[in-house]
Design a protein around this motif. Structure first.
Motif, PDB file in Angstrom:
ATOM      1  N   GLU A  46      13.291 -14.587   8.419  1.00 38.11           N
ATOM      2  CA  GLU A  46      13.244 -14.662   6.955  1.00 38.11           C
ATOM      3  C   GLU A  46      12.169 -14.060   5.723  1.00 38.11           C
ATOM      4  OE1 GLU A  46      11.487 -18.552   6.952  1.00 38.11           O
ATOM      5  OE2 GLU A  46       9.676 -18.056   7.687  1.00 38.11           O
ATOM      6  N   LEU A  47      12.353 -13.692   4.944  1.00 38.99           N
ATOM      7  CA  LEU A  47      11.535 -13.061   3.964  1.00 38.99           C
ATOM      8  C   LEU A  47      10.231 -13.608   3.457  1.00 38.99           C
ATOM      9  CD1 LEU A  47      11.360 -10.245   2.194  1.00 38.99           C
ATOM     10  CD2 LEU A  47      12.272 -11.795   0.348  1.00 38.99           C
ATOM     11  N   VAL A  48       9.449 -12.776   3.884  1.00 33.92           N
ATOM     12  CA  VAL A  48       8.172 -13.649   3.741  1.00 33.92           C
ATOM     13  C   VAL A  48       7.473 -13.194   2.466  1.00 33.92           C
ATOM     14  CG1 VAL A  48       5.593 -13.780   3.852  1.00 33.92           C
ATOM     15  CG2 VAL A  48       7.051 -13.891   6.143  1.00 33.92           C
ATOM     16  N   ALA A  49       7.817 -11.827   1.781  1.00 33.74           N
ATOM     17  CA  ALA A  49       7.288 -11.626   0.621  1.00 33.74           C
ATOM     18  C   ALA A  49       8.147 -10.275   0.306  1.00 33.74           C
ATOM     19  CB  ALA A  49       5.738 -10.625   0.616  1.00 33.74           C
ATOM     20  N   GLY A  50       9.275  -9.420  -0.880  1.00 35.06           N
ATOM     21  CA  GLY A  50       8.765  -8.413  -1.234  1.00 35.06           C
ATOM     22  C   GLY A  50       8.424  -7.859  -2.328  1.00 35.06           C
ATOM     23  N   TYR A  59       7.997 -14.182  -2.875  1.00 35.50           N
ATOM     24  CA  TYR A  59       6.888 -14.466  -2.099  1.00 35.50           C
ATOM     25  C   TYR A  59       8.002 -16.226  -0.960  1.00 35.50           C
ATOM     26  CZ  TYR A  59       3.239 -11.951  -2.926  1.00 35.50           C
ATOM     27  OH  TYR A  59       2.013 -10.996  -3.733  1.00 35.50           O
ATOM     28  N   LEU A  60       7.666 -16.156   0.107  1.00 36.83           N
ATOM     29  CA  LEU A  60       8.158 -17.407   0.685  1.00 36.83           C
ATOM     30  C   LEU A  60       7.035 -18.626   0.097  1.00 36.83           C
ATOM     31  CD1 LEU A  60      10.203 -18.833   3.040  1.00 36.83           C
ATOM     32  CD2 LEU A  60       8.147 -18.398   4.256  1.00 36.83           C
ATOM     33  N   ASP A  61       8.332 -19.629  -0.104  1.00 38.49           N
ATOM     34  CA  ASP A  61       6.821 -20.797  -0.814  1.00 38.49           C
ATOM     35  C   ASP A  61       5.937 -21.049   0.218  1.00 38.49           C
ATOM     36  OD1 ASP A  61       9.864 -23.023  -2.624  1.00 38.49           O
ATOM     37  OD2 ASP A  61       8.169 -21.166  -2.900  1.00 38.49           O
ATOM     38  N   SER A  62       6.004 -21.146   1.314  1.00 37.72           N
ATOM     39  CA  SER A  62       4.787 -21.786   2.173  1.00 37.72           C
ATOM     40  C   SER A  62       3.587 -20.553   2.332  1.00 37.72           C
ATOM     41  CB  SER A  62       5.715 -21.766   4.128  1.00 37.72           C
ATOM     42  OG  SER A  62       5.436 -20.819   4.562  1.00 37.72           O
ATOM     43  N   VAL A  63       3.903 -19.470   1.664  1.00 42.15           N
ATOM     44  CA  VAL A  63       2.952 -18.460   1.899  1.00 42.15           C
ATOM     45  C   VAL A  63       1.833 -18.248   0.606  1.00 42.15           C
ATOM     46  CG1 VAL A  63       3.900 -17.373   3.782  1.00 42.15           C
ATOM     47  CG2 VAL A  63       4.092 -16.219   1.543  1.00 42.15           C
ATOM     48  N   THR A  68      -0.723 -11.885  -0.414  1.00 36.99           N
ATOM     49  CA  THR A  68      -0.698 -10.897  -1.287  1.00 36.99           C
ATOM     50  C   THR A  68       0.093  -9.387  -1.023  1.00 36.99           C
ATOM     51  OG1 THR A  68      -2.359 -12.060  -2.194  1.00 36.99           O
ATOM     52  CG2 THR A  68      -1.510  -9.716  -2.737  1.00 36.99           C
ATOM     53  N   ILE A  69       1.015  -9.420  -1.326  1.00 39.64           N
ATOM     54  CA  ILE A  69       2.180  -8.323  -1.140  1.00 39.64           C
ATOM     55  C   ILE A  69       1.452  -6.772  -2.054  1.00 39.64           C
ATOM     56  CG2 ILE A  69       3.765  -8.232  -1.874  1.00 39.64           C
ATOM     57  CD1 ILE A  69       5.791  -7.085   0.202  1.00 39.64           C
ATOM     58  N   SER A  70       1.516  -5.858  -1.434  1.00 42.60           N
ATOM     59  CA  SER A  70       1.072  -5.183  -2.080  1.00 42.60           C
ATOM     60  C   SER A  70       2.169  -3.862  -1.980  1.00 42.60           C
ATOM     61  CB  SER A  70      -0.467  -4.367  -2.557  1.00 42.60           C
ATOM     62  OG  SER A  70      -0.854  -4.059  -1.555  1.00 42.60           O
ATOM     63  N   THR A  77       3.617   3.483   1.191  1.00 41.98           N
ATOM     64  CA  THR A  77       3.673   2.430   1.746  1.00 41.98           C
ATOM     65  C   THR A  77       3.423   1.223   1.632  1.00 41.98           C
ATOM     66  OG1 THR A  77       1.306   2.459   0.954  1.00 41.98           O
ATOM     67  CG2 THR A  77       1.631   4.345   2.699  1.00 41.98           C
ATOM     68  N   VAL A  78       3.650  -0.305   2.149  1.00 40.89           N
ATOM     69  CA  VAL A  78       3.085  -1.140   1.326  1.00 40.89           C
ATOM     70  C   VAL A  78       2.043  -2.048   2.666  1.00 40.89           C
ATOM     71  CG1 VAL A  78       5.866  -1.664   3.234  1.00 40.89           C
ATOM     72  CG2 VAL A  78       4.975  -3.218   0.820  1.00 40.89           C
ATOM     73  N   ASN A  79       2.014  -2.868   1.963  1.00 45.14           N
ATOM     74  CA  ASN A  79       1.134  -3.712   2.748  1.00 45.14           C
ATOM     75  C   ASN A  79       1.193  -5.633   2.763  1.00 45.14           C
ATOM     76  OD1 ASN A  79      -0.785  -1.614   3.520  1.00 45.14           O
ATOM     77  ND2 ASN A  79      -1.327  -1.302   1.354  1.00 45.14           N
ATOM     78  N   LEU A  80       0.209  -6.071   3.209  1.00 41.70           N
ATOM     79  CA  LEU A  80       0.380  -7.368   3.420  1.00 41.70           C
ATOM     80  C   LEU A  80      -0.907  -8.068   3.507  1.00 41.70           C
ATOM     81  CD1 LEU A  80       2.261 -10.209   2.854  1.00 41.70           C
ATOM     82  CD2 LEU A  80       3.004 -10.124   4.638  1.00 41.70           C
ATOM     83  N   GLN A  81      -0.766  -9.075   3.521  1.00 44.06           N
ATOM     84  CA  GLN A  81      -2.815  -8.897   2.732  1.00 44.06           C
ATOM     85  C   GLN A  81      -2.314 -10.310   2.912  1.00 44.06           C
ATOM     86  OE1 GLN A  81      -5.870  -7.852   3.103  1.00 44.06           O
ATOM     87  NE2 GLN A  81      -6.038 -10.032   4.196  1.00 44.06           N
TER      88      GLN A  81
END
Length: 120
Positions: A46-50, A59-63, A68-70, A77-81
């Motif tokens: 499933e997609l968490v964040a784009g 964002y996925l509703d549950s997150v 936070t995606i950046s 680069t891409v990060n997911l905090q």
């Protein structure tokens, strides 16, 4: 050829935080949308964040409110905090990117995945 390499997964207690990073390398002209997906055992990916190149996010509703995606377009680069982690966030997390190569070809590429385990 373009490669995505993820880092930052691990084991954390519920309520803790992790930061995932993904770096793209290779023959890159530009990267369009980037994202983080996850797949738990027995479940679909499933997609968490784009995030788009211009910085629009979804964002996925549950997150929402916890993750936070950046991205850094200059560094590819891409990060997911991930904060306030829950046991249900346990999964293999995959980086994803839509890449235009230096030769003009467009394709979607995936990282190898990084395990995130949240203990209760």
């Amino acid at each position: 050829q373009v490669q995505l390499v993820e880092s930052g997964g691990g084991l954390v207690q519920a309520g803790g935080s992790l930061r995932l990073s993904c770096a793209a390398s290779g023959s890159i002209f530009s990267i369009n949308a980037m994202g983080w997906y996850r797949q738990a055992p027995g479940k679909q990916r499933e997609l968490v964040a784009g995030i788009t190149r211009s910085g629009s996010t979804n964002y996925l509703d549950s997150v929402k409110g916890r993750f936070t995606i950046s991205r850094d377009n200059a560094k590819n680069t891409v990060n997911l905090q991930m904060n306030s982690l829950k046991p249900e966030d346990t999964a293999v997390y995959y980086c994803n990117a839509g890449v235009t190569s230096a030769s003009g070809s467009y394709y979607v590429t995936w990282g190898q995945g990084t395990q995130v385990t949240v203990s209760s």
